[in-house]
Design a protein around this motif. Structure first.
Motif, PDB file in Angstrom:
ATOM      1  N   MET A   1      18.231  53.736  22.830  1.00  0.00           N
ATOM      2  CA  MET A   1      16.964  54.463  22.886  1.00  0.00           C
ATOM      3  C   MET A   1      16.214  54.274  21.576  1.00  0.00           C
ATOM      4  O   MET A   1      16.791  54.333  20.504  1.00  0.00           O
ATOM      5  CB  MET A   1      17.232  55.962  23.127  1.00  0.00           C
ATOM      6  N   MET A   2      14.916  54.084  21.639  1.00  0.00           N
ATOM      7  CA  MET A   2      14.112  53.866  20.452  1.00  0.00           C
ATOM      8  C   MET A   2      14.020  55.127  19.615  1.00  0.00           C
ATOM      9  O   MET A   2      13.794  56.211  20.120  1.00  0.00           O
ATOM     10  CB  MET A   2      12.694  53.424  20.853  1.00  0.00           C
ATOM     11  N   ASP A   3      14.232  54.997  18.324  1.00  0.00           N
ATOM     12  CA  ASP A   3      14.138  56.135  17.422  1.00  0.00           C
ATOM     13  C   ASP A   3      12.717  56.662  17.389  1.00  0.00           C
ATOM     14  O   ASP A   3      11.756  55.891  17.389  1.00  0.00           O
ATOM     15  CB  ASP A   3      14.566  55.689  16.015  1.00  0.00           C
ATOM     16  N   LEU A 265       7.142  47.841  39.778  1.00  0.00           N
ATOM     17  CA  LEU A 265       7.337  47.296  38.437  1.00  0.00           C
ATOM     18  C   LEU A 265       7.604  45.793  38.513  1.00  0.00           C
ATOM     19  O   LEU A 265       8.727  45.327  38.340  1.00  0.00           O
ATOM     20  CB  LEU A 265       8.501  48.016  37.754  1.00  0.00           C
ATOM     21  N   ASN A 266       6.550  45.040  38.750  1.00  0.00           N
ATOM     22  CA  ASN A 266       6.685  43.590  38.899  1.00  0.00           C
ATOM     23  C   ASN A 266       6.769  42.888  37.542  1.00  0.00           C
ATOM     24  O   ASN A 266       6.135  43.300  36.566  1.00  0.00           O
ATOM     25  CB  ASN A 266       5.507  43.024  39.689  1.00  0.00           C
ATOM     26  N   GLY A 267       7.523  41.798  37.509  1.00  0.00           N
ATOM     27  CA  GLY A 267       7.576  40.958  36.317  1.00  0.00           C
ATOM     28  C   GLY A 267       7.973  41.718  35.061  1.00  0.00           C
ATOM     29  O   GLY A 267       8.899  42.530  35.052  1.00  0.00           O
ATOM     30  N   ALA A 268       7.221  41.467  33.985  1.00  0.00           N
ATOM     31  CA  ALA A 268       7.527  42.065  32.689  1.00  0.00           C
ATOM     32  C   ALA A 268       7.298  43.569  32.654  1.00  0.00           C
ATOM     33  O   ALA A 268       7.780  44.249  31.741  1.00  0.00           O
ATOM     34  CB  ALA A 268       6.689  41.388  31.599  1.00  0.00           C
ATOM     35  N   ILE A 269       6.573  44.103  33.642  1.00  0.00           N
ATOM     36  CA  ILE A 269       6.325  45.549  33.676  1.00  0.00           C
ATOM     37  C   ILE A 269       7.649  46.305  33.816  1.00  0.00           C
ATOM     38  O   ILE A 269       7.800  47.422  33.307  1.00  0.00           O
ATOM     39  CB  ILE A 269       5.374  45.915  34.839  1.00  0.00           C
ATOM     40  N   LYS A 270       8.596  45.682  34.477  1.00  0.00           N
ATOM     41  CA  LYS A 270       9.918  46.290  34.640  1.00  0.00           C
ATOM     42  C   LYS A 270      10.535  46.588  33.276  1.00  0.00           C
ATOM     43  O   LYS A 270      11.058  47.688  33.040  1.00  0.00           O
ATOM     44  CB  LYS A 270      10.817  45.342  35.435  1.00  0.00           C
ATOM     45  N   ASP A 271      10.446  45.634  32.362  1.00  0.00           N
ATOM     46  CA  ASP A 271      11.011  45.798  31.022  1.00  0.00           C
ATOM     47  C   ASP A 271      10.221  46.823  30.218  1.00  0.00           C
ATOM     48  O   ASP A 271      10.797  47.678  29.530  1.00  0.00           O
ATOM     49  CB  ASP A 271      11.004  44.437  30.312  1.00  0.00           C
ATOM     50  N   GLN A 278      13.380  55.120  28.848  1.00  0.00           N
ATOM     51  CA  GLN A 278      14.519  55.426  27.985  1.00  0.00           C
ATOM     52  C   GLN A 278      14.084  56.171  26.738  1.00  0.00           C
ATOM     53  O   GLN A 278      14.820  57.020  26.225  1.00  0.00           O
ATOM     54  CB  GLN A 278      15.236  54.138  27.595  1.00  0.00           C
ATOM     55  N   THR A 279      12.878  55.877  26.262  1.00  0.00           N
ATOM     56  CA  THR A 279      12.369  56.527  25.060  1.00  0.00           C
ATOM     57  C   THR A 279      11.968  57.974  25.322  1.00  0.00           C
ATOM     58  O   THR A 279      12.329  58.879  24.561  1.00  0.00           O
ATOM     59  CB  THR A 279      11.143  55.763  24.514  1.00  0.00           C
ATOM     60  N   ARG A 284      16.460  61.596  32.394  1.00  0.00           N
ATOM     61  CA  ARG A 284      16.044  61.363  33.776  1.00  0.00           C
ATOM     62  C   ARG A 284      16.013  59.881  34.137  1.00  0.00           C
ATOM     63  O   ARG A 284      15.573  59.508  35.227  1.00  0.00           O
ATOM     64  CB  ARG A 284      14.653  61.968  34.012  1.00  0.00           C
ATOM     65  N   TYR A 285      16.433  59.050  33.208  1.00  0.00           N
ATOM     66  CA  TYR A 285      16.279  57.609  33.396  1.00  0.00           C
ATOM     67  C   TYR A 285      16.865  57.129  34.728  1.00  0.00           C
ATOM     68  O   TYR A 285      16.177  56.486  35.530  1.00  0.00           O
ATOM     69  CB  TYR A 285      16.922  56.844  32.240  1.00  0.00           C
TER      70      TYR A 285
END
Length: 353
Positions: A1-3, A265-271, A278-279, A284-285
């Motif tokens: 998770m991002m700080d 969430l197509n393509g890079a939107i998924k990432d 997660q942030t 609830r992720y």
């Protein structure tokens, strides 16, 4: 998770995902070797000017509800983390993450191209929608006024136009909108994702608040400009329960119709969306991710016409039933808005008789 110390305020995406069309990319492989996270510095908005040859796009997809679209901007400062248009930025050599919301391509000759299109002998009048891809009233519009110049062309030729936006800056053009509405030539669709300001600020950090959008709906309605609301996108586990309250609030302010789409969430939107989730909602992720996947046959992405917008399966059926029940209860089923195509003036304001 991002700080939390590294979180970039005012941006939806938090990184630069790879571009599927580029053969080379800069990669920071080892976190421990980095003294400062300069790649997370808040990126300033950059403007790139383009002079396209054509501005009006024929829409061939059967599930988007429009015949033509017009996008004065590519990329969008609103930073909506779920935005399906993010992947289009990859065609320009940029990424679908921070680049999408910080590198904005501006079509400065949009108004002249629109006028040229409307003057073609074979032009057949059908409503043109602003924008269909990125928001025509994103923050840069207040400075550049390209959407304003387009509306003035529509008014000159008495041509029907639809507007989809998440921003109340459309009120700056109230005079032109009133003029168009006098001949039933304009409709405005406000997209409201959540009435929860805390969630809205995370999902779409540079859009107007729901409170401001509802106030704008009321002002437009009071000026006889027909307004609809889009409860979009519906994200199971985050905002699906708000469908009735959004429709009720919009109706109370004067909205006369409603629609919805579900998140995909197509393509890079998924990432991009995964890192965002997660942030902001690590607890609830898994629930949210599984809910999205349940709409698209076990995957979070979907490119199949019709099902990509509404989803399929039990979860999608529940969302549909909730939406239709709310629309019937608060809007009496809604009122279809049909714009007039008979007022079109091929010569604009100039007539011999």
């Amino acid at each position: 998770m991002m700080d939390s110390q590294q979180h970039i305020r005012g941006r939806g995406a938090q990184h630069h995902p790879s571009n599927q069309f580029l053969k080379q990319a800069i990669s920071l492989e080892e976190d421990t070797a980095i003294d400062e996270y300069t790649h997370l510095d808040k990126p300033a908005t950059q403007i790139f000017y383009e002079s396209p040859r054509k501005i009006v796009n024929k829409v061939t997809s059967p599930d988007v509800g429009m015949d033509y679209s017009l996008n004065p901007y590519q990329g969008c400062e609103h930073g909506c983390v779920y935005c399906y248009a993010r992947t289009t930025h990859e065609f320009w050599g940029y990424d679908a993450g921070l680049d999408f919301e910080s590198k904005i391509i501006v079509k400065k000759n949009a108004a002249s191209l629109l006028e040229k299109e409307l003057l073609k002998p074979g032009w057949k009048v059908k409503p043109i929608v602003l924008s269909g891809n990125t928001d025509c009233y994103q923050p840069l519009e207040q400075k550049l006024r390209i959407t304003r110049s387009l509306l003035e062309v529509f008014a000159k030729y008495r041509h029907p136009v639809g507007i989809i936006t998440k921003n109340v800056a459309c009120l700056n053009d109230l005079d032109v909108l009133k003029d168009l509405a006098a001949d039933n030539l304009v409709r405005v669709i406000f997209s409201i994702t959540s009435l929860d300001e805390n969630l809205r600020a995370k999902l779409e950090p540079r859009t107007a608040s729901a409170k401001k959008k509802l106030e704008a709906i009321e002002i437009l309605s009071q000026n006889n400009i027909p307004v609809s609301v889009m409860t979009a996108p519906i994200i199971p586990g985050l905002n699906h329960h708000e469908i009735p309250s959004i429709i009720e609030a919009a109706t109370q302010r004067g909205a006369i119709n409603a629609g919805y789409t579900v998140v995909r969430l197509n393509g890079a939107i998924k990432d991009v969306f995964s890192k965002w989730l997660q942030t902001h909602f690590p607890d609830r992720y898994h629930k949210v991710w599984a809910g999205i996947a349940s709409l698209h046959g076990g995957e979070v992405n979907d490119s199949v016409w019709k099902s990509r917008m509404r989803g399929a399966g039990p979860e999608a059926d529940i969302i549909k039933q909730l939406f239709e029940a709310a629309k019937k209860k608060y809007m009496d089923g809604g009122k279809e808005i049909r714009l007039d195509t008979t007022k079109f003036r091929k010569g604009g304001n100039y007539k011999l008789f």
